[in-house]
Design an enzyme around this catalytic site. Structure first.
Site, PDB file in Angstrom:
ATOM      1  NE  ARG A 136      11.155 -10.229   5.438  1.00  0.00           N
ATOM      2  CZ  ARG A 136       9.890 -10.292   5.153  1.00  0.00           C
ATOM      3  NH1 ARG A 136       9.005 -10.722   6.036  1.00  0.00           N
ATOM      4  NH2 ARG A 136       9.424  -9.929   3.983  1.00  0.00           N
ATOM      5  N   GLY A 137      10.590  -6.487   5.935  1.00  0.00           N
ATOM      6  CA  GLY A 137       9.330  -6.044   5.351  1.00  0.00           C
ATOM      7  C   GLY A 137       9.156  -4.559   5.659  1.00  0.00           C
ATOM      8  CD  GLN A 176      13.120 -12.433   1.603  1.00  0.00           C
ATOM      9  OE1 GLN A 176      13.482 -13.197   0.707  1.00  0.00           O
ATOM     10  NE2 GLN A 176      13.780 -11.327   1.880  1.00  0.00           N
ATOM     11  CG  ASN A 203       8.363  -5.937  -3.827  1.00  0.00           C
ATOM     12  OD1 ASN A 203       8.362  -5.665  -2.624  1.00  0.00           O
ATOM     13  ND2 ASN A 203       7.908  -7.102  -4.277  1.00  0.00           N
ATOM     14  CG  ASP A 219      10.847  -3.049   0.226  1.00  0.00           C
ATOM     15  OD1 ASP A 219      10.521  -3.991  -0.503  1.00  0.00           O
ATOM     16  OD2 ASP A 219      11.159  -3.168   1.426  1.00  0.00           O
ATOM     17  NE  ARG A 274      16.903  -4.419   4.705  1.00  0.00           N
ATOM     18  CZ  ARG A 274      16.081  -5.371   4.249  1.00  0.00           C
ATOM     19  NH1 ARG A 274      15.084  -5.810   4.999  1.00  0.00           N
ATOM     20  NH2 ARG A 274      16.249  -5.885   3.049  1.00  0.00           N
TER      21      ARG A 274
HETATM   22  O1  MRU Z   1      14.280  -7.745   2.200  1.00  0.00           O
HETATM   23  P1  MRU Z   1      12.881  -7.805   2.748  1.00  0.00           P
HETATM   24  O2  MRU Z   1      12.471  -9.176   3.169  1.00  0.00           O
HETATM   25  O3  MRU Z   1      12.679  -6.760   3.834  1.00  0.00           O
HETATM   26  O4  MRU Z   1      11.971  -7.385   1.532  1.00  0.00           O
HETATM   27  C1  MRU Z   1      10.575  -7.356   1.704  1.00  0.00           C
HETATM   28  C2  MRU Z   1       9.839  -7.016   0.468  1.00  0.00           C
HETATM   29  O5  MRU Z   1      10.415  -6.809  -0.582  1.00  0.00           O
HETATM   30  C3  MRU Z   1       8.354  -6.829   0.587  1.00  0.00           C
HETATM   31  O6  MRU Z   1       7.725  -7.215  -0.590  1.00  0.00           O
HETATM   32  C4  MRU Z   1       8.034  -5.371   0.888  1.00  0.00           C
HETATM   33  O7  MRU Z   1       8.801  -4.911   1.971  1.00  0.00           O
HETATM   34  C5  MRU Z   1       6.604  -5.161   1.169  1.00  0.00           C
HETATM   35  S1  MRU Z   1       6.119  -5.880   2.709  1.00  0.00           S
HETATM   36  C6  MRU Z   1       4.490  -5.503   2.967  1.00  0.00           C
END
Ligand code: MRU
Length: 377
Positions: free
Chosen positions: A53-54, A209, A259, A249, A96
């Site tokens: 993820r991320g 997270q 985000n 994101d 996603r």
């Molecule tokens: O649902 P996730 O864990 O994929 O969400 C991640 C985030 O919201 C992060 O802050 C974002 O992707 C930036 S990662 C450099």
């Protein structure tokens, strides 16, 4: 970055040269397990079900997924290859919705494959492009980290701070990228420069997270303390946060920031307390086709993630527990949008900008920008 003193990336081509290995983040922080992904559908599942993820890592994974798809269809005739590849791209793209990096990476792959001579040539090109995207992510994050560290050092000097106290939300760490992270690129750079630092790590319910952030910061020598999501306002009001630094994101053309859910509340608390609120924004997470944040698709995930908490019990066994009565209902939006007016600045690989300067600073090569999707203008 380091796990138990050993350098790792989150994703890499396996030694067989035919599959992809990634850290299965569902096992962290308790176990470091590499998952081998051999087909584009497996990669789409890994993205959707958050084995990884991320936003930046989702982009890199999609790029490798495109390579796997090319390999799977290599034996087909050119016309059947093209049709199969289109369907594979759609599968990956649907994994996603919020992180624009996914569409961005697939757009890059489409451009790279446009002039492929035959399926074998496409396989070679897709691997070269996925490698360039992965290596590019690391280079972007390193540059972003340097600009962010310069900014924090200036802030520290202006305020005469002994140590800098940063609050972050979710995991915009090396685990969310190929390496180094975005928020954490700034933190690791500061640590390497010897700047005294302490990080408040938001727990980030429902998926916690913050456990990833806390773990990777500790593994890499950055002092940190986990706080529950409700503590940020209290800490800011007591003057215990010098700046908030979060990832994104997708950031729209006007600077609105999508985000992880809960980011907006931190921005509101920061504004009320005069705490600078910065966003670590690598250019692939900027979406100039998206006029403002209202148009950004917000992922809605399973209510189960709210109703149950996964972890280890006191005897070290896997546990999934719920504090709710059977039949309780839950709503689980994965992201929120922080309006640009609450953002002090955007830390990018090209420098630090305000919302007005973003579009000019990050204007992409039109050939590489994502195909406009729903809500684009
Ligand atoms: O649902 P996730 O864990 O994929 O969400 C991640 C985030 O919201 C992060 O802050 C974002 O992707 C930036 S990662 C450099």
């Amino acid at each position: 970055m380091l796990i138990d003193g050993v350098q790792h990336r989150t994703i890499r081509v396996a030694v067989d040269g035919a599959s992809v290995e990634l850290i299965d983040q569902r096992e962290l922080p308790f176990a470091v397990r590499f998952e081998t992904v051999r087909a584009h559908r497996e990669m789409a599942t890994a993205i959707r079900d958050m084995h990884l993820r991320g936003a930046p890592l989702i982009g890199a994974a999609a790029a490798y997924g495109a390579w796997l798809a090319c390999r799977e269809f290599e034996a087909l005739s050119p016309s059947r290859f093209a049709a199969a590849l289109d369907a594979a791209f759609e599968t990956l793209e649907a994994a996603r919705p919020t992180a624009v990096n996914l569409r961005w990476a697939l757009s890059r792959q489409r451009a790279a494959l446009a002039d492929a001579g035959d399926p074998s040539d496409a396989v070679r090109r897709a691997l070269a492009e996925a490698t360039a995207i992965a290596d590019g992510d690391v280079a972007i994050n390193a540059a972003l980290g340097r600009h962010g560290a310069d900014l924090v050092e200036r802030l520290r000097a202006e305020r005469g701070l002994d140590r800098v106290r940063v609050l972050t939300h979710c995991n915009a760490g090396w685990l969310a990228t190929v390496d180094r992270g975005t928020v954490t690129a700034v933190l690791y750079e500061l640590r390497e420069r010897g700047v005294p630092l302490h990080v408040w790590v938001d727990e980030t319910r429902p998926r916690n997270q913050g456990a990833l952030t806390s773990w990777e910061l500790t593994q890499n020598g950055v002092p940190n303390t986990v706080v529950c999501d409700n503590s940020g306002g209290h800490l800011m009001r007591r003057g215990e946060v010098d700046l908030v630094l979060v990832g994104t994101d997708r950031t729209a053309r006007n600077g609105d920031v999508a985000n992880k859910i809960g980011t907006y509340l931190k921005a509101l608390a920061a504004r009320d307390n005069g705490v600078p609120f910065f966003v670590a924004l690598p250019s692939p997470s900027f979406d100039p086709a998206m006029r403002d944040g209202d148009a950004i698709p917000i992922e809605e995930r399973s209510p189960e993630e709210v109703l149950y908490v996964r972890g280890r019990d006191r005897s070290g066994g896997d546990a999934s527990v719920s504090p709710y009565a059977p039949g309780a209902r839950a709503f689980n939006p994965g992201f929120d949008v922080t309006p640009a007016r609450l953002v002090t600045g955007y830390v990018t690989e090209r420098g630090v900008f305000d919302a007005d300067g973003l579009a000019a600073a990050l204007s992409p090569d039109p050939a590489l920008s994502p195909v406009p999707g729903p809500g684009a203008s």
